[in-house]
Design a protein around this motif. Structure first.
Motif, PDB file in Angstrom:
ATOM      1  N   ASP A   3       0.866  -1.175   0.000  1.00  0.00           N
ATOM      2  CA  ASP A   3       0.000   0.000   0.000  1.00  0.00           C
ATOM      3  C   ASP A   3       0.908   1.232   0.000  1.00  0.00           C
ATOM      4  O   ASP A   3       1.661   1.448   0.955  1.00  0.00           O
ATOM      5  CB  ASP A   3      -0.882   0.003   1.246  1.00  0.00           C
ATOM      6  N   ILE A  10       0.881  -6.018   1.689  1.00  0.00           N
ATOM      7  CA  ILE A  10      -0.397  -6.718   1.634  1.00  0.00           C
ATOM      8  C   ILE A  10      -0.155  -8.210   1.413  1.00  0.00           C
ATOM      9  O   ILE A  10       0.553  -8.596   0.472  1.00  0.00           O
ATOM     10  CB  ILE A  10      -1.273  -6.149   0.510  1.00  0.00           C
ATOM     11  N   VAL A  27      -5.602   0.002  -5.756  1.00  0.00           N
ATOM     12  CA  VAL A  27      -4.748  -0.238  -4.590  1.00  0.00           C
ATOM     13  C   VAL A  27      -3.313   0.178  -4.880  1.00  0.00           C
ATOM     14  O   VAL A  27      -2.660   0.828  -4.054  1.00  0.00           O
ATOM     15  CB  VAL A  27      -4.809  -1.721  -4.185  1.00  0.00           C
ATOM     16  N   SER A  28      -2.797  -0.173  -6.052  1.00  0.00           N
ATOM     17  CA  SER A  28      -1.397   0.114  -6.380  1.00  0.00           C
ATOM     18  C   SER A  28      -1.119   1.605  -6.476  1.00  0.00           C
ATOM     19  O   SER A  28       0.004   2.052  -6.243  1.00  0.00           O
ATOM     20  CB  SER A  28      -1.010  -0.573  -7.693  1.00  0.00           C
ATOM     21  N   GLY A  30      -2.767   3.859  -4.599  1.00  0.00           N
ATOM     22  CA  GLY A  30      -3.107   4.491  -3.330  1.00  0.00           C
ATOM     23  C   GLY A  30      -4.544   4.923  -3.226  1.00  0.00           C
ATOM     24  O   GLY A  30      -5.002   5.311  -2.147  1.00  0.00           O
ATOM     25  N   VAL A  33      -8.060   0.762  -0.767  1.00  0.00           N
ATOM     26  CA  VAL A  33      -7.533  -0.008   0.355  1.00  0.00           C
ATOM     27  C   VAL A  33      -8.013  -1.442   0.198  1.00  0.00           C
ATOM     28  O   VAL A  33      -9.219  -1.698   0.092  1.00  0.00           O
ATOM     29  CB  VAL A  33      -8.020   0.557   1.701  1.00  0.00           C
TER      30      VAL A  33
END
Length: 331
Positions: A3, A10, A27-28, A30, A33
């Motif tokens: 994260d 993760i 997710v990659s 930012g 979540v």
């Protein structure tokens, strides 16, 4: 996968549960979540970052109309935000992401820009002001946190460079901010007349039951863990305890402690932690916030007493200030 906002590695099994490539992309970057269930929750944008987007759109629109802007968040991640601008007026709508309890969600942030010889930032209607001195702010000062102010000024500076202007005066207002601010904790901390422009990272974390379960799973799987309450505590805890897994629990301190079966440290700013130890810490003191109280000699003595008698047996409690200095330690 890591994260990029929290630095959390993760687990592969969490990643394997994600059902779409687009969610992994969130997710990659930012913007999302990843929880233990494989669900991806969208991060929102803070009030400070929303104001920055409106301000950048306003300044850029002095040259030509704008439909979106990219801004650099305090966490170092650059994001594209929908923001319109024309003839020096910029607008952006507060995006709360997957955080349904965000009172500022959907508010319209407006910025008006005119050329000047230097950068001047004004807080307009809908932005609260302090009605008394605090450890960090003086009476009458607008409620704009240092990270939020830096984010706004960076956005304005980037727009100036793009336009090749030497300076600009920008006034930021929040439509409906006065009513929204009255519904938040602002009046209790001495901020009247509107909302606060905040944002340590620039993102709003989407706390809900799924993310709480992920938090508890991270605590349970750790060999040594530091439980912390906020972004400042997260950053400081990683510096103070680099060999520990640092888990952000927010106000869910009790759940995090119950989930832990290893060496545990509770570390963070005084507010949530001291109220967790003693919810009535401010009763009879005349102070509205724990931060104000522990800035006094009486408050510091009370904090030391509480740490000596701390109730979570076997857990070390470390209290820090916003500069990273340890001001209390139960050890």
């Amino acid at each position: 996968m890591i994260d990029p906002v929290t630095g959390f590695t993760i687990p592969d099994e969490w990643v394997s549960r994600v059902q779409s490539r687009d969610e992994l992309e969130l997710v990659s970057t930012g913007r999302g979540v990843l929880t233990a269930s494989g669900a991806v929750l969208r991060r929102g944008i803070t009030t400070g970052a929303t104001a920055a987007a409106a301000a950048k759109a306003a300044v850029l629109s002095l040259r030509k109309p704008v439909l979106e802007v990219d801004i650099l968040l305090p966490c170092g991640i650059r994001v594209v935000v929908p923001a319109t601008g024309e003839d020096g007026r910029g607008s952006a709508v507060k995006d709360s992401g997957d955080y349904p309890e965000d009172r500022t969600a959907g508010l319209l942030f407006r910025a008006d820009a005119v050329e000047d010889t230097e950068i001047i930032l004004h807080a307009g209607e809908g932005i609260g002001r302090f009605v008394r001195d605090t450890p960090r702010y003086t009476e009458g000062e607008p409620a704009i946190s240092p990270p939020a102010r830096d984010c706004i000024l960076t956005a304005i500076t980037e727009a100036l460079e793009a336009n090749k202007f030497s300076g600009v005066s920008v006034t930021i207002s929040v439509i409906g901010g006065r009513d929204a601010g009255a519904d938040t904790l602002n009046p209790r901390v001495g901020v009247i007349g509107g909302i606060s422009l905040l944002g340590t990272t620039g993102f709003v974390e989407p706390w809900d039951d799924h993310l709480e379960s992920s938090m508890e799973e991270r605590v349970r799987s750790a060999d040594r863990v530091v439980i912390t309450t906020g972004r400042i505590g997260l950053r400081i805890s990683r510096l103070l305890f680099p060999e520990y897994e640092v888990v952000l629990a927010g106000s869910k301190i009790g759940q995090a402690i119950k989930a832990s079966s290893c060496e545990t440290i509770l570390c963070g700013l005084p507010g949530l932690i001291l109220k967790f130890i003693n919810p009535d810490i401010l009763e009879g003191t005349g102070y509205q916030t724990v931060e104000e109280y522990v800035a006094t000699e009486e408050g510091q003595n009370r904090m030391r007493e509480m740490l000596n008698d701390a109730t979570p047996t076997g857990i070390r409690i470390v209290i820090v200030n916003r500069d990273g200095e340890v001001i209390g330690d139960s050890r």
